[in-house]
Motif scaffolding. Structure first.
Motif, PDB file in Angstrom:
ATOM      1  N   LEU A   3       0.942  -1.137  -0.039  1.00 36.03           N
ATOM      2  CA  LEU A   3       0.008   0.124  -0.185  1.00 36.03           C
ATOM      3  C   LEU A   3       0.749   1.284   0.012  1.00 36.03           C
ATOM      4  O   LEU A   3       0.714   2.202  -0.762  1.00 36.03           O
ATOM      5  CB  LEU A   3      -0.918   0.033   1.249  1.00 36.03           C
ATOM      6  CG  LEU A   3      -1.670   1.224   1.373  1.00 36.03           C
ATOM      7  CD1 LEU A   3      -2.815   1.383   0.152  1.00 36.03           C
ATOM      8  CD2 LEU A   3      -2.679   1.258   2.672  1.00 36.03           C
ATOM      9  N   LEU A   4       1.771   1.280   0.632  1.00 36.01           N
ATOM     10  CA  LEU A   4       2.926   2.232   0.835  1.00 36.01           C
ATOM     11  C   LEU A   4       3.403   2.718  -0.393  1.00 36.01           C
ATOM     12  O   LEU A   4       3.483   3.875  -0.823  1.00 36.01           O
ATOM     13  CB  LEU A   4       3.776   2.092   2.095  1.00 36.01           C
ATOM     14  CG  LEU A   4       3.178   2.267   3.505  1.00 36.01           C
ATOM     15  CD1 LEU A   4       4.457   1.651   4.491  1.00 36.01           C
ATOM     16  CD2 LEU A   4       2.843   3.413   3.926  1.00 36.01           C
ATOM     17  N   GLU A 105      -4.854  -0.682   6.791  1.00 42.10           N
ATOM     18  CA  GLU A 105      -3.643  -1.515   6.441  1.00 42.10           C
ATOM     19  C   GLU A 105      -2.464  -0.227   6.386  1.00 42.10           C
ATOM     20  O   GLU A 105      -1.383  -0.676   6.702  1.00 42.10           O
ATOM     21  CB  GLU A 105      -4.088  -1.752   5.086  1.00 42.10           C
ATOM     22  CG  GLU A 105      -2.933  -2.670   4.510  1.00 42.10           C
ATOM     23  CD  GLU A 105      -3.105  -3.236   3.153  1.00 42.10           C
ATOM     24  OE1 GLU A 105      -2.204  -3.918   2.482  1.00 42.10           O
ATOM     25  OE2 GLU A 105      -4.262  -3.035   2.678  1.00 42.10           O
ATOM     26  N   PHE A 106      -2.610   0.696   5.916  1.00 42.27           N
ATOM     27  CA  PHE A 106      -1.878   1.788   5.826  1.00 42.27           C
ATOM     28  C   PHE A 106      -0.916   2.224   7.157  1.00 42.27           C
ATOM     29  O   PHE A 106       0.251   2.057   7.359  1.00 42.27           O
ATOM     30  CB  PHE A 106      -2.452   3.055   5.326  1.00 42.27           C
ATOM     31  CG  PHE A 106      -1.353   4.391   5.148  1.00 42.27           C
ATOM     32  CD1 PHE A 106      -0.575   4.566   4.227  1.00 42.27           C
ATOM     33  CD2 PHE A 106      -1.355   5.282   6.185  1.00 42.27           C
ATOM     34  CE1 PHE A 106       0.143   5.516   4.134  1.00 42.27           C
ATOM     35  CE2 PHE A 106      -0.641   6.182   6.235  1.00 42.27           C
ATOM     36  CZ  PHE A 106       0.314   6.429   5.180  1.00 42.27           C
ATOM     37  N   VAL A 107      -1.828   2.266   8.210  1.00 39.97           N
ATOM     38  CA  VAL A 107      -1.442   2.463   9.612  1.00 39.97           C
ATOM     39  C   VAL A 107      -0.602   1.075  10.204  1.00 39.97           C
ATOM     40  O   VAL A 107       0.525   1.345  10.707  1.00 39.97           O
ATOM     41  CB  VAL A 107      -2.567   3.135  10.556  1.00 39.97           C
ATOM     42  CG1 VAL A 107      -1.911   2.966  11.844  1.00 39.97           C
ATOM     43  CG2 VAL A 107      -2.988   4.511  10.052  1.00 39.97           C
ATOM     44  N   TYR A 120       8.213   7.782  11.399  1.00 37.41           N
ATOM     45  CA  TYR A 120       7.293   8.948  11.796  1.00 37.41           C
ATOM     46  C   TYR A 120       5.913   8.671  11.105  1.00 37.41           C
ATOM     47  O   TYR A 120       5.961   8.322   9.805  1.00 37.41           O
ATOM     48  CB  TYR A 120       8.016  10.285  11.600  1.00 37.41           C
ATOM     49  CG  TYR A 120       8.621  10.506  10.239  1.00 37.41           C
ATOM     50  CD1 TYR A 120       7.552  10.950   9.252  1.00 37.41           C
ATOM     51  CD2 TYR A 120       9.842  10.203   9.945  1.00 37.41           C
ATOM     52  CE1 TYR A 120       8.049  11.100   8.065  1.00 37.41           C
ATOM     53  CE2 TYR A 120      10.269  10.506   8.523  1.00 37.41           C
ATOM     54  CZ  TYR A 120       9.511  10.933   7.927  1.00 37.41           C
ATOM     55  OH  TYR A 120       9.839  11.069   6.468  1.00 37.41           O
ATOM     56  N   MET A 121       4.775   9.534  11.690  1.00 35.06           N
ATOM     57  CA  MET A 121       3.974   9.784  10.968  1.00 35.06           C
ATOM     58  C   MET A 121       3.054  10.976  11.583  1.00 35.06           C
ATOM     59  O   MET A 121       2.862  10.941  12.615  1.00 35.06           O
ATOM     60  CB  MET A 121       2.818   8.586  10.891  1.00 35.06           C
ATOM     61  CG  MET A 121       1.373   8.977  10.058  1.00 35.06           C
ATOM     62  SD  MET A 121       0.297   7.753  10.261  1.00 35.06           S
ATOM     63  CE  MET A 121       1.117   6.330   9.229  1.00 35.06           C
ATOM     64  N   TYR A 122       3.057  12.089  10.429  1.00 40.78           N
ATOM     65  CA  TYR A 122       2.498  13.313  10.932  1.00 40.78           C
ATOM     66  C   TYR A 122       2.134  14.214   9.543  1.00 40.78           C
ATOM     67  O   TYR A 122       2.752  13.920   8.778  1.00 40.78           O
ATOM     68  CB  TYR A 122       3.175  14.480  11.820  1.00 40.78           C
ATOM     69  CG  TYR A 122       4.741  14.582  11.376  1.00 40.78           C
ATOM     70  CD1 TYR A 122       4.859  15.807  10.421  1.00 40.78           C
ATOM     71  CD2 TYR A 122       5.533  13.903  11.750  1.00 40.78           C
ATOM     72  CE1 TYR A 122       6.091  15.982   9.873  1.00 40.78           C
ATOM     73  CE2 TYR A 122       7.044  14.288  11.024  1.00 40.78           C
ATOM     74  CZ  TYR A 122       7.047  15.099  10.232  1.00 40.78           C
ATOM     75  OH  TYR A 122       8.581  15.336   9.859  1.00 40.78           O
ATOM     76  N   TYR A 176       0.043  17.055  14.564  1.00 44.63           N
ATOM     77  CA  TYR A 176      -0.004  15.910  14.958  1.00 44.63           C
ATOM     78  C   TYR A 176      -1.463  15.563  15.429  1.00 44.63           C
ATOM     79  O   TYR A 176      -2.040  16.261  16.253  1.00 44.63           O
ATOM     80  CB  TYR A 176       0.849  15.524  16.091  1.00 44.63           C
ATOM     81  CG  TYR A 176       2.346  15.445  15.851  1.00 44.63           C
ATOM     82  CD1 TYR A 176       3.036  14.067  15.934  1.00 44.63           C
ATOM     83  CD2 TYR A 176       3.322  16.604  15.416  1.00 44.63           C
ATOM     84  CE1 TYR A 176       4.432  14.102  15.557  1.00 44.63           C
ATOM     85  CE2 TYR A 176       4.547  16.401  14.777  1.00 44.63           C
ATOM     86  CZ  TYR A 176       5.148  15.207  15.133  1.00 44.63           C
ATOM     87  OH  TYR A 176       6.496  14.969  14.797  1.00 44.63           O
ATOM     88  N   LEU A 177      -2.010  14.498  14.882  1.00 41.14           N
ATOM     89  CA  LEU A 177      -3.460  13.973  15.128  1.00 41.14           C
ATOM     90  C   LEU A 177      -3.280  12.791  15.961  1.00 41.14           C
ATOM     91  O   LEU A 177      -2.204  12.076  16.042  1.00 41.14           O
ATOM     92  CB  LEU A 177      -4.182  13.801  13.977  1.00 41.14           C
ATOM     93  CG  LEU A 177      -4.325  15.108  13.114  1.00 41.14           C
ATOM     94  CD1 LEU A 177      -4.992  14.908  11.925  1.00 41.14           C
ATOM     95  CD2 LEU A 177      -5.254  16.284  13.892  1.00 41.14           C
ATOM     96  N   PRO A 178      -4.362  12.229  16.492  1.00 40.59           N
ATOM     97  CA  PRO A 178      -4.463  10.923  17.282  1.00 40.59           C
ATOM     98  C   PRO A 178      -3.521   9.828  16.328  1.00 40.59           C
ATOM     99  O   PRO A 178      -3.942   9.792  15.040  1.00 40.59           O
ATOM    100  CB  PRO A 178      -5.700  10.838  17.491  1.00 40.59           C
ATOM    101  CG  PRO A 178      -6.367  12.115  17.821  1.00 40.59           C
ATOM    102  CD  PRO A 178      -5.803  12.877  16.699  1.00 40.59           C
ATOM    103  N   GLY A 179      -2.677   9.183  16.858  1.00 46.20           N
ATOM    104  CA  GLY A 179      -2.004   8.147  16.133  1.00 46.20           C
ATOM    105  C   GLY A 179      -0.741   8.617  15.468  1.00 46.20           C
ATOM    106  O   GLY A 179       0.014   7.577  15.078  1.00 46.20           O
TER     107      GLY A 179
END
Length: 272
Positions: A3-4, A105-107, A120-122, A176-179
């Motif tokens: 997916l990525l 799936e992405f997360v 990271y993820m933001y 930055y959001l939840p997760g």
């Protein structure tokens, strides 16, 4: 990883000139100003001792409020993460169109990579640097870009750090959001002449329980100190220094907004 990679290919096409319809919702209208009551030299000893500092009330109230208002209403955000060693930028509207199963799936792929290494993820809007957002988008932030590249900010940093080398600043807006998270790293990259990192916090209300703290990590792996994203506070610290941004809890209410980047020494090769 499937997916990525597929999302990354779409972003590559977008960077080549496409658009997914993001719009500018607000414009900065006034000059950005540092609170005139702040004396950077009064903070030099503390910075020298600890190598980092949290400075409340950095901007004038009017400057901080207008910056927050533009970030809170902007629609140009992309979710930035990693697929292997590759940066993957996904427009937020694309994530919203994925559907719940595809998003999970992405997360899940991202979290699997984050468990044992740098990741990271933001959400981001890149303002000054090698991968800045298109020029049209940056018009909304012209007063901020002038401020960060101007004498007022750089002179403040030079006096605070007692270091004449700071000469160039890069910047991105972050949300930055939840997760969302940023795992441990130290920012060291000799090629780019990074001297200091900074975070200008623009979140009007935040609880420590919501996560998203800027954590400084000692040699034993303990959190030696942590800064909450207090509104209109400047965090600045010497590079390299192990740190992370903690995972934002699912029950966090609101977005953790900031302007962040590095301050460079351009006696080395120009970083961008």
């Amino acid at each position: 990883m499937r997916l990525l990679v597929s999302v990354g290919s779409v972003i590559g096409a977008r960077r080549a000139g496409g658009s997914l319809g993001a719009a500018i919702s607000g414009m900065l209208k006034d000059t950005i100003k540092i609170d005139p009551t702040l004396d950077p030299r009064a903070l030099t000893a503390a910075f020298k001792n600890f190598g980092r500092l949290h400075i409340p009330g950095f901007l004038t109230e009017a400057s901080a409020r207008q910056l927050h208002d533009v970030l809170a209403t902007d629609t140009q955000w992309v979710c930035s993460t990693m697929g292997g060693s590759t940066v993957v930028d996904v427009p937020v509207e694309m994530l919203e169109a994925m559907g719940a199963e595809a998003y999970r799936e992405f997360v899940s792929h991202a979290h699997a990579e984050a468990a044992e290494g740098f990741h990271y993820m933001y959400d981001t809007i890149r303002l000054i640097g090698p991968e800045s957002t298109r020029a049209q988008a940056l018009e909304a932030y012209a007063p901020l870009l002038d401020f960060l590249r101007g004498d007022a900010f750089l002179d403040f940093v030079r006096k605070l750090t007692a270091d004449a080398r700071p000469a160039l600043v890069d910047a991105q807006a972050t949300r930055y959001l939840p997760g969302h998270y940023l795992t441990q790293h130290d920012d060291l990259n000799p090629k780019y002449g990074r001297l200091y990192a900074y975070v200008l916090n623009l979140t009007p209300r935040w609880r420590v329980d919501w996560g998203g703290l800027l954590n400084f990590i000692d040699a034993d792996g303990h959190v030696a100190e942590a800064y909450a994203p207090a509104f209109n506070a400047l965090n600045i610290f010497r590079v390299p220094q192990p740190h992370s941004v903690g995972f934002v809890a699912p029950f966090a209410r609101g977005a953790r907004l900031s302007i962040t980047g590095w301050i460079h020494d351009t006696t080395l090769a120009r970083p961008f």
